[in-house]
Design a protein around this motif. Structure first.
Motif, PDB file in Angstrom:
ATOM      1  N   GLY A  14       0.766  -1.043  -0.003  1.00  0.00           N
ATOM      2  CA  GLY A  14       0.019   0.066   0.063  1.00  0.00           C
ATOM      3  C   GLY A  14       0.631   1.213  -0.020  1.00  0.00           C
ATOM      4  N   LEU A  15       2.042   1.269   0.846  1.00  0.00           N
ATOM      5  CA  LEU A  15       2.739   2.465   0.697  1.00  0.00           C
ATOM      6  C   LEU A  15       3.561   2.556  -0.647  1.00  0.00           C
ATOM      7  CD1 LEU A  15       4.464   2.217   4.220  1.00  0.00           C
ATOM      8  CD2 LEU A  15       3.001   3.924   3.540  1.00  0.00           C
ATOM      9  N   ILE A  16       4.016   1.491  -1.166  1.00  0.00           N
ATOM     10  CA  ILE A  16       4.575   1.673  -2.767  1.00  0.00           C
ATOM     11  C   ILE A  16       3.429   2.060  -3.586  1.00  0.00           C
ATOM     12  CG2 ILE A  16       5.371   0.128  -4.318  1.00  0.00           C
ATOM     13  CD1 ILE A  16       6.897  -1.312  -2.179  1.00  0.00           C
ATOM     14  N   ALA A  17       2.183   1.538  -3.527  1.00  0.00           N
ATOM     15  CA  ALA A  17       1.198   2.151  -4.312  1.00  0.00           C
ATOM     16  C   ALA A  17       1.220   3.605  -4.278  1.00  0.00           C
ATOM     17  CB  ALA A  17      -0.228   1.351  -4.214  1.00  0.00           C
ATOM     18  N   LEU A  18       0.895   4.014  -3.039  1.00  0.00           N
ATOM     19  CA  LEU A  18       0.677   5.648  -2.653  1.00  0.00           C
ATOM     20  C   LEU A  18       1.962   6.284  -3.113  1.00  0.00           C
ATOM     21  CD1 LEU A  18      -0.877   7.790  -1.346  1.00  0.00           C
ATOM     22  CD2 LEU A  18       0.317   7.166   0.738  1.00  0.00           C
ATOM     23  N   VAL A  22       1.474   9.304  -6.096  1.00  0.00           N
ATOM     24  CA  VAL A  22       2.053  10.442  -5.843  1.00  0.00           C
ATOM     25  C   VAL A  22       3.163  11.179  -6.776  1.00  0.00           C
ATOM     26  CG1 VAL A  22       2.951  12.006  -4.039  1.00  0.00           C
ATOM     27  CG2 VAL A  22       1.228  10.625  -3.363  1.00  0.00           C
ATOM     28  N   LEU A  23       4.319  10.318  -6.933  1.00  0.00           N
ATOM     29  CA  LEU A  23       5.272  10.580  -7.547  1.00  0.00           C
ATOM     30  C   LEU A  23       4.577  10.707  -9.297  1.00  0.00           C
ATOM     31  CD1 LEU A  23       8.121  10.929  -8.178  1.00  0.00           C
ATOM     32  CD2 LEU A  23       8.701   8.528  -8.413  1.00  0.00           C
ATOM     33  N   ASP A  24       3.904   9.790  -9.685  1.00  0.00           N
ATOM     34  CA  ASP A  24       3.410   9.942 -10.971  1.00  0.00           C
ATOM     35  C   ASP A  24       2.572  11.243 -11.172  1.00  0.00           C
ATOM     36  OD1 ASP A  24       2.332   8.769 -13.748  1.00  0.00           O
ATOM     37  OD2 ASP A  24       0.455   8.799 -12.815  1.00  0.00           O
ATOM     38  N   GLN A  25       1.834  11.577 -10.368  1.00  0.00           N
ATOM     39  CA  GLN A  25       0.843  12.442 -10.549  1.00  0.00           C
ATOM     40  C   GLN A  25       1.469  13.946 -10.571  1.00  0.00           C
ATOM     41  OE1 GLN A  25      -2.489  12.882 -11.442  1.00  0.00           O
ATOM     42  NE2 GLN A  25      -1.698  10.860 -12.042  1.00  0.00           N
ATOM     43  N   GLY A 106      -0.176   1.296  -7.860  1.00  0.00           N
ATOM     44  CA  GLY A 106      -0.007   2.867  -7.767  1.00  0.00           C
ATOM     45  C   GLY A 106       0.034   3.367  -9.316  1.00  0.00           C
ATOM     46  N   GLY A 107       0.480   2.570 -10.308  1.00  0.00           N
ATOM     47  CA  GLY A 107       0.647   2.643 -11.677  1.00  0.00           C
ATOM     48  C   GLY A 107      -0.650   2.841 -12.338  1.00  0.00           C
ATOM     49  N   ARG A 133      14.292   4.858 -30.858  1.00  0.00           N
ATOM     50  CA  ARG A 133      13.163   5.416 -29.930  1.00  0.00           C
ATOM     51  C   ARG A 133      12.555   4.735 -29.269  1.00  0.00           C
ATOM     52  NH1 ARG A 133      13.320  10.792 -28.983  1.00  0.00           N
ATOM     53  NH2 ARG A 133      14.552  12.199 -30.299  1.00  0.00           N
ATOM     54  N   TRP A 134      12.240   4.631 -27.822  1.00  0.00           N
ATOM     55  CA  TRP A 134      11.337   3.637 -27.241  1.00  0.00           C
ATOM     56  C   TRP A 134       9.968   4.448 -27.296  1.00  0.00           C
ATOM     57  CZ3 TRP A 134      10.851  -1.011 -26.269  1.00  0.00           C
ATOM     58  CH2 TRP A 134       9.737  -1.451 -25.380  1.00  0.00           C
ATOM     59  N   TYR A 135       8.835   3.729 -26.852  1.00  0.00           N
ATOM     60  CA  TYR A 135       7.476   4.392 -26.692  1.00  0.00           C
ATOM     61  C   TYR A 135       7.636   5.406 -25.699  1.00  0.00           C
ATOM     62  CZ  TYR A 135       5.681   0.508 -29.146  1.00  0.00           C
ATOM     63  OH  TYR A 135       5.722  -0.313 -30.118  1.00  0.00           O
ATOM     64  N   VAL A 136       6.951   6.580 -25.858  1.00  0.00           N
ATOM     65  CA  VAL A 136       6.657   7.733 -24.968  1.00  0.00           C
ATOM     66  C   VAL A 136       5.891   7.159 -23.727  1.00  0.00           C
ATOM     67  CG1 VAL A 136       5.958  10.106 -24.328  1.00  0.00           C
ATOM     68  CG2 VAL A 136       6.958   9.436 -26.678  1.00  0.00           C
ATOM     69  N   PHE A 137       6.327   7.618 -22.463  1.00  0.00           N
ATOM     70  CA  PHE A 137       5.846   6.719 -21.192  1.00  0.00           C
ATOM     71  C   PHE A 137       5.903   7.881 -19.956  1.00  0.00           C
ATOM     72  CE2 PHE A 137      10.232   5.728 -21.126  1.00  0.00           C
ATOM     73  CZ  PHE A 137      10.729   6.048 -19.675  1.00  0.00           C
ATOM     74  N   ASN A 138       5.326   7.359 -18.960  1.00  0.00           N
ATOM     75  CA  ASN A 138       5.295   8.243 -17.593  1.00  0.00           C
ATOM     76  C   ASN A 138       5.720   7.222 -16.631  1.00  0.00           C
ATOM     77  OD1 ASN A 138       3.057   6.916 -16.622  1.00  0.00           O
ATOM     78  ND2 ASN A 138       1.614   8.102 -18.159  1.00  0.00           N
ATOM     79  N   ILE A 139       5.574   7.866 -15.239  1.00  0.00           N
ATOM     80  CA  ILE A 139       6.217   7.032 -14.123  1.00  0.00           C
ATOM     81  C   ILE A 139       5.384   5.840 -14.047  1.00  0.00           C
ATOM     82  CG2 ILE A 139       6.441   7.396 -11.493  1.00  0.00           C
ATOM     83  CD1 ILE A 139       8.540   8.843 -13.094  1.00  0.00           C
ATOM     84  N   ALA A 140       3.869   5.960 -13.904  1.00  0.00           N
ATOM     85  CA  ALA A 140       3.027   4.923 -13.844  1.00  0.00           C
ATOM     86  C   ALA A 140       3.224   3.733 -14.728  1.00  0.00           C
ATOM     87  CB  ALA A 140       1.436   5.692 -13.989  1.00  0.00           C
TER      88      ALA A 140
END
Length: 169
Positions: A14-18, A22-25, A106-107, A133-140
């Motif tokens: 749960g802490l890792i998901a949170l 948060v980091l992603d957003q 979390g993702g 080039r790799w696909y464009v992505f985000n932290i999630a």
């Protein structure tokens, strides 16, 4: 195996998901509001990394684009998957499995918020090297991929090593 909604591994996941959520957003909001993409739409960060703007209306890496009208379909799938992962997390007995599920939860929730807020997922990290080039992505997205890799690893090698039993009830 019993359901432990407050066990140490459930809390870890749960802490890792949170943290992932948060980091992603935070990174998405920071890039959307704080980066000037100028005329080119590309901001070089390192020889192998650029910031770009891509609105993903499809499944992973833009596969099966549904358009901004179909955002709710993928959001419901992501919410259902997150709920299933939470249920699974409450039953784990290995630390690596809890970490992997936390990354997935979390993702998935990070990308679901994007779909609900914007009708698409905001992707902005573009890795490249040697003309490739790799696909464009985000932290999630990165957390989801890492979670899947850890679950695959855990399925092959994790059953031999269980986390030590907890004294908590």
């Amino acid at each position: 195996m019993k359901l432990q909604l407050a066990g140490p591994l459930t809390r870890l996941g749960g802490l890792i998901a949170l943290a992932v959520f948060v980091l992603d957003q935070a990174t998405k909001i920071g890039v959307m509001r704080g980066v000037d993409f100028g005329e080119s739409g590309i901001v070089p960060v390192a020889p192998f990394l650029d910031l770009v703007v891509v609105w993903n209306t499809g499944i992973s890496y833009g596969l099966v684009p549904l358009g901004t009208e179909g955002w709710w379909v993928l959001a419901l799938v992501q919410l259902a998957a997150s709920a299933a992962f939470v249920f699974w997390l409450a039953r784990v007995d290995r630390r690596l499995e809890a970490v992997a599920l936390g990354l997935l939860i979390g993702g998935a929730l990070g990308n679901t918020v994007d779909r609900a807020a914007y009708g698409a997922v905001f992707d902005f990290l573009s890795l490249h090297a040697f003309g490739w080039r790799w696909y464009v992505f985000n932290i999630a997205d990165a957390a989801i991929v890492a979670g899947i890799i850890l679950l695959i690893y855990d399925s092959f090698f994790g059953h031999a090593v269980k986390s030590p039993p907890s004294n908590e009830s």
